[in-house]
Design an enzyme around this catalytic site. Sequence first.
Site: not given
Length: 531
Positions: A67, A136, A138, A143
């Site tokens: 990414d 979280n 991800h 996400e």
Amino acid sequence: MRVILCENYDEMSEKAAGMFAAQITLKPESVLGLATGSTPVGMYKRLIEMNKSGTVDFSGVTTFNLDEYYPIKRDNNQSYFTFMKDNLFSHINIDLKKTHIPNGETKNPVKECEQYEKMIRQAGGVDLQILGIGQNGHIGFNEPDASLNSFTHLTSLTDSTIKANARFFESANEVPKQAITMGIATIMSAKKIILLASGASKSRVVAELLNDGINTSIPATLLKTHPDVVLICDKDAYLGAKLGVDIGGTNIKFAVVEGENVKYKACVDTPKTTDEIIDTIVKETKKLKKEYKIKAIGIGTPGVISGGTVTATNLPFKDLALDVEVAQRTDLPTNMDNDANCAALGEVIFGNTTDCDNIVLVTLGTGVGGGVIVNRQIMASNKSAGEIGHIIIDMKDGRECACGEKGCWEQYASISAFVKDAVHAANANPDSVLNKIYEREGRLSGRLIFEALNEKCPVAEEVFDQYLEYLAVGIKSIAMAFGPDAIVLAGGITKEGDKLIKPLRKKLPKDLRIEVSTLQSDAGSLGAAML
Ligand code: PGA
């Protein structure tokens, strides 16, 4: 998923570098998927050493990074382009023409994503993908609740990711709000995946990975369906003690949790000023750190949390970045959430609804509070989400509520409302048992109304039946709105157990599961620990 548990970060990095190097040795022309973030830095350092000593040769490999922020200039210090150059590429014998990172400068991100995906395919697909994992859950920037079937795409970062990554920037405002990321489908098409996790801040998400089940709100759990994934994690990610703090108007509760085992509980009086409250938390943390390997703090606080600060009415908190203050003074990552949300999280992790994914906690007290848990996480709340006590149940002649509205549920279903209605009925029926008790005690309470009920006082029975109607009407609305697996009731009155629950159930749909909290006032600190 195979799990390799390491003593610490260095061992994790060493193990990962060993497997990475083995892949290149077996196939010098390997296509490697690379990750950024703090987790893989140690692995890259070890690979640089191995390259320098001649153990591994990067000249044949092709790489694709997961990414890149969007938009971001390549020469920005925080771009993943710069990260890869600084942490790996400029120190090894890699052909830079065969390294690929999504272009954060592109004017046409959609085309960039398509081309990126195409290049991965043309290279023959990724042989080995390295992944970190977000707090979280991800992977890449996929996400929670990311589309499961996505390929490389432009995505928006969640607030929690922006907050987690703000440590690399001057402030959270400077973190780009978007990113180009390989999609879950891209990642899943890698032949082999190494997932790295280090530190206590990842322990909750690692616990979810090790539990059964797949959960789109924790994207990494999808990796469980991949045939060749190795999770390499250190002990802190696997097991680190967490301190939960539940701040109330009267006392502050502390709980230390290791994995999901409660190791310690304590309760102290709440001091008056904000400074004294913070001092108390810091002092207790320092004391507990000597005894437990505390790696993170979670704080449950009353009030509204918005834009990273809390403002409470029954505590002196005004626009207070409580988590930041505590983190700075304890050197521990600290999160905070509303206390009712924490209690709901505590219920689903430690209470009698651990088999549920979705619950609503309803706390019957001076008001009616509660929290909503969706997929075993606090429903992302902005301002008043989860304020179930303020569902309006009477629009016409509704009772006035302190919030400014009329007819809020808590004006009917709270213990205060129950007592108020009972006092009213006692006054209107001077000969009733209820009134006798009222005169004897000079007041009424939930317990005293139940005393009248035990004596079969018809006036008390009528008040109680009306109270149950009020309770049921709100519970039915909650059930309709959220469709939870269970509704958990807490608060002093629920200690009456079956005397309350049995007649209440008669007024509710048969298939609606109602539970009484087994944790009661401990739920908040336990849930806070799991933030
Ligand atoms: P971290 O980030 O390695 O900096 O913890 C991992 C991620 O967000 O994927």
